[in-house]
Design a protein around this motif. Structure first.
Motif, PDB file in Angstrom:
ATOM      1  N   PHE A  47     -10.907   1.361 -10.941  1.00 15.95           N
ATOM      2  CA  PHE A  47     -11.214   1.489  -9.511  1.00 15.95           C
ATOM      3  C   PHE A  47     -10.431   2.651  -8.900  1.00 15.95           C
ATOM      4  O   PHE A  47     -11.006   3.545  -8.266  1.00 15.95           O
ATOM      5  CB  PHE A  47     -10.884   0.167  -8.821  1.00 15.95           C
ATOM      6  CG  PHE A  47     -11.152   0.132  -7.340  1.00 15.95           C
ATOM      7  CD1 PHE A  47     -12.388   0.447  -6.814  1.00 15.95           C
ATOM      8  CD2 PHE A  47     -10.147  -0.259  -6.460  1.00 15.95           C
ATOM      9  CE1 PHE A  47     -12.628   0.390  -5.446  1.00 15.95           C
ATOM     10  CE2 PHE A  47     -10.378  -0.323  -5.099  1.00 15.95           C
ATOM     11  CZ  PHE A  47     -11.625   0.014  -4.590  1.00 15.95           C
ATOM     12  N   LEU A  48      -9.116   2.672  -9.102  1.00 13.72           N
ATOM     13  CA  LEU A  48      -8.278   3.733  -8.540  1.00 13.72           C
ATOM     14  C   LEU A  48      -8.623   5.098  -9.135  1.00 13.72           C
ATOM     15  O   LEU A  48      -8.612   6.107  -8.428  1.00 13.72           O
ATOM     16  CB  LEU A  48      -6.803   3.407  -8.751  1.00 13.72           C
ATOM     17  CG  LEU A  48      -6.284   2.186  -7.992  1.00 13.72           C
ATOM     18  CD1 LEU A  48      -4.863   1.854  -8.421  1.00 13.72           C
ATOM     19  CD2 LEU A  48      -6.377   2.398  -6.486  1.00 13.72           C
ATOM     20  N   GLY A  49      -8.944   5.126 -10.429  1.00 12.06           N
ATOM     21  CA  GLY A  49      -9.341   6.377 -11.061  1.00 12.06           C
ATOM     22  C   GLY A  49     -10.617   6.932 -10.461  1.00 12.06           C
ATOM     23  O   GLY A  49     -10.718   8.140 -10.197  1.00 12.06           O
ATOM     24  N   GLN A  50     -11.596   6.078 -10.224  1.00 17.92           N
ATOM     25  CA  GLN A  50     -12.847   6.533  -9.628  1.00 17.92           C
ATOM     26  C   GLN A  50     -12.636   7.042  -8.207  1.00 17.92           C
ATOM     27  O   GLN A  50     -13.358   7.925  -7.737  1.00 17.92           O
ATOM     28  CB  GLN A  50     -13.882   5.410  -9.646  1.00 17.92           C
ATOM     29  CG  GLN A  50     -14.397   5.109 -11.040  1.00 17.92           C
ATOM     30  CD  GLN A  50     -15.449   4.017 -11.029  1.00 17.92           C
ATOM     31  OE1 GLN A  50     -16.325   3.992 -10.181  1.00 17.92           O
ATOM     32  NE2 GLN A  50     -15.349   3.116 -12.000  1.00 17.92           N
ATOM     33  N   LEU A  51     -11.627   6.492  -7.522  1.00 20.27           N
ATOM     34  CA  LEU A  51     -11.313   6.953  -6.167  1.00 20.27           C
ATOM     35  C   LEU A  51     -10.482   8.235  -6.183  1.00 20.27           C
ATOM     36  O   LEU A  51     -10.247   8.841  -5.141  1.00 20.27           O
ATOM     37  CB  LEU A  51     -10.550   5.867  -5.403  1.00 20.27           C
ATOM     38  CG  LEU A  51     -11.355   4.629  -5.020  1.00 20.27           C
ATOM     39  CD1 LEU A  51     -10.447   3.553  -4.450  1.00 20.27           C
ATOM     40  CD2 LEU A  51     -12.470   4.989  -4.039  1.00 20.27           C
ATOM     41  N   GLY A  52     -10.010   8.639  -7.376  1.00 17.08           N
ATOM     42  CA  GLY A  52      -9.187   9.836  -7.483  1.00 17.08           C
ATOM     43  C   GLY A  52      -7.754   9.608  -7.043  1.00 17.08           C
ATOM     44  O   GLY A  52      -7.057  10.533  -6.629  1.00 17.08           O
ATOM     45  N   LEU A  53      -7.281   8.352  -7.168  1.00 15.03           N
ATOM     46  CA  LEU A  53      -5.955   7.996  -6.669  1.00 15.03           C
ATOM     47  C   LEU A  53      -4.915   7.812  -7.752  1.00 15.03           C
ATOM     48  O   LEU A  53      -3.812   7.348  -7.473  1.00 15.03           O
ATOM     49  CB  LEU A  53      -6.060   6.719  -5.813  1.00 15.03           C
ATOM     50  CG  LEU A  53      -6.940   6.848  -4.574  1.00 15.03           C
ATOM     51  CD1 LEU A  53      -7.083   5.511  -3.878  1.00 15.03           C
ATOM     52  CD2 LEU A  53      -6.394   7.902  -3.629  1.00 15.03           C
ATOM     53  N   LEU A  54      -5.239   8.177  -8.979  1.00 17.74           N
ATOM     54  CA  LEU A  54      -4.259   8.063 -10.074  1.00 17.74           C
ATOM     55  C   LEU A  54      -3.621   9.426 -10.331  1.00 17.74           C
ATOM     56  O   LEU A  54      -4.281  10.460 -10.200  1.00 17.74           O
ATOM     57  CB  LEU A  54      -4.936   7.571 -11.359  1.00 17.74           C
ATOM     58  CG  LEU A  54      -5.437   6.141 -11.347  1.00 17.74           C
ATOM     59  CD1 LEU A  54      -6.110   5.830 -12.686  1.00 17.74           C
ATOM     60  CD2 LEU A  54      -4.309   5.161 -11.089  1.00 17.74           C
ATOM     61  N   PRO A  55      -2.348   9.425 -10.728  1.00 17.08           N
ATOM     62  CA  PRO A  55      -1.708  10.701 -11.086  1.00 17.08           C
ATOM     63  C   PRO A  55      -2.436  11.332 -12.277  1.00 17.08           C
ATOM     64  O   PRO A  55      -2.896  10.631 -13.177  1.00 17.08           O
ATOM     65  CB  PRO A  55      -0.287  10.298 -11.484  1.00 17.08           C
ATOM     66  CG  PRO A  55      -0.118   8.882 -11.074  1.00 17.08           C
ATOM     67  CD  PRO A  55      -1.468   8.293 -10.868  1.00 17.08           C
ATOM     68  N   GLU A  56      -2.539  12.641 -12.277  1.00 11.59           N
ATOM     69  CA  GLU A  56      -3.248  13.334 -13.351  1.00 11.59           C
ATOM     70  C   GLU A  56      -2.507  13.272 -14.674  1.00 11.59           C
ATOM     71  O   GLU A  56      -3.117  13.406 -15.730  1.00 11.59           O
ATOM     72  CB  GLU A  56      -3.492  14.781 -12.965  1.00 11.59           C
ATOM     73  CG  GLU A  56      -4.526  14.886 -11.857  1.00 11.59           C
ATOM     74  CD  GLU A  56      -4.903  16.316 -11.551  1.00 11.59           C
ATOM     75  OE1 GLU A  56      -4.752  17.173 -12.434  1.00 11.59           O
ATOM     76  OE2 GLU A  56      -5.348  16.550 -10.426  1.00 11.59           O
ATOM     77  N   ASP A  57      -1.198  13.044 -14.643  1.00  8.74           N
ATOM     78  CA  ASP A  57      -0.418  13.027 -15.885  1.00  8.74           C
ATOM     79  C   ASP A  57      -0.275  11.615 -16.461  1.00  8.74           C
ATOM     80  O   ASP A  57       0.568  11.373 -17.308  1.00  8.74           O
ATOM     81  CB  ASP A  57       0.967  13.649 -15.663  1.00  8.74           C
ATOM     82  CG  ASP A  57       1.783  12.917 -14.601  1.00  8.74           C
ATOM     83  OD1 ASP A  57       1.224  12.057 -13.886  1.00  8.74           O
ATOM     84  OD2 ASP A  57       2.980  13.207 -14.479  1.00  8.74           O
ATOM     85  N   LEU A  58      -1.121  10.695 -16.044  1.00  8.67           N
ATOM     86  CA  LEU A  58      -1.098   9.327 -16.564  1.00  8.67           C
ATOM     87  C   LEU A  58      -1.529   9.351 -18.028  1.00  8.67           C
ATOM     88  O   LEU A  58      -2.553   9.946 -18.374  1.00  8.67           O
ATOM     89  CB  LEU A  58      -2.042   8.445 -15.758  1.00  8.67           C
ATOM     90  CG  LEU A  58      -1.883   6.946 -15.863  1.00  8.67           C
ATOM     91  CD1 LEU A  58      -0.537   6.510 -15.268  1.00  8.67           C
ATOM     92  CD2 LEU A  58      -2.993   6.236 -15.168  1.00  8.67           C
ATOM     93  N   PRO A  59      -0.744   8.733 -18.928  1.00 10.03           N
ATOM     94  CA  PRO A  59      -1.132   8.730 -20.355  1.00 10.03           C
ATOM     95  C   PRO A  59      -2.447   7.995 -20.574  1.00 10.03           C
ATOM     96  O   PRO A  59      -2.755   7.028 -19.891  1.00 10.03           O
ATOM     97  CB  PRO A  59       0.015   8.033 -21.063  1.00 10.03           C
ATOM     98  CG  PRO A  59       0.816   7.367 -19.998  1.00 10.03           C
ATOM     99  CD  PRO A  59       0.472   7.993 -18.686  1.00 10.03           C
ATOM    100  N   ALA A  60      -3.205   8.462 -21.545  1.00  8.97           N
ATOM    101  CA  ALA A  60      -4.518   7.862 -21.842  1.00  8.97           C
ATOM    102  C   ALA A  60      -4.362   6.571 -22.605  1.00  8.97           C
ATOM    103  O   ALA A  60      -3.414   6.276 -23.229  1.00  8.97           O
ATOM    104  CB  ALA A  60      -5.357   8.825 -22.641  1.00  8.97           C
TER     105      ALA A  60
END
Length: 146
Positions: A133-146
């Protein structure tokens, strides 16, 4: 179709476009308990309705696409996709509010509603992937590990 299924269908209708907060208020028992991934354990109708008000403010034109629906005794279970555009403020558990991202979301979830003798939801469970949900909103840090 039994009473649990009917109440769950009314709940789905109340949280999708256009949202109906008055209907939500009528669906939950005064002492209902809800468990949500982002709001935690909520006690009482007022807190549960407020949770849904904030969600429907954030995504006011949401839709629900059913994948599976079940009814077992006094409990209804739905699995499906909630979709919409984030055009309203996002309320965080910390009390902070984020402005709308204007992004489209489509999240898979499951909810369960157990109905009491008065035909109201006494116990409600909602499950969805918060990171998705947060990823789709663009609210996660870009350096979050996969």
């Amino acid at each position: 179709m039994g009473q649990a299924r009917e109440v769950m269908d009314r709940l789905t209708e109340a949280v999708t476009a256009p949202p109906d907060i008055k209907a939500l208020n009528e669906l939950f028992a005064a002492d209902a308990i809800a468990v949500t991934p982002d709001g935690g354990e909520l006690h009482g109708r007022d807190n549960i309705v407020e949770y849904w008000r904030q969600m429907t403010d954030a995504i006011p034109e949401g839709t629900f696409e059913s994948v599976h629906s079940y009814e077992i005794g006094n409990t209804a279970i739905d699995e499906g996709f909630f979709s919409g555009r984030n055009t309203g403020p996002i309320h965080l558990p910390s009390g902070e509010t984020l402005p709308a991202t204007q992004r489209e979301i489509r999240i898979r979830g499951i909810d369960l509603a157990t109905i009491d003798a008065d035909g109201r939801i006494a116990d409600y469970r909602l499950y969805f992937d918060q990171l998705d949900f947060l990823g789709q909103l663009g609210l996660l840090p870009e350096d979050l590990p996969a």
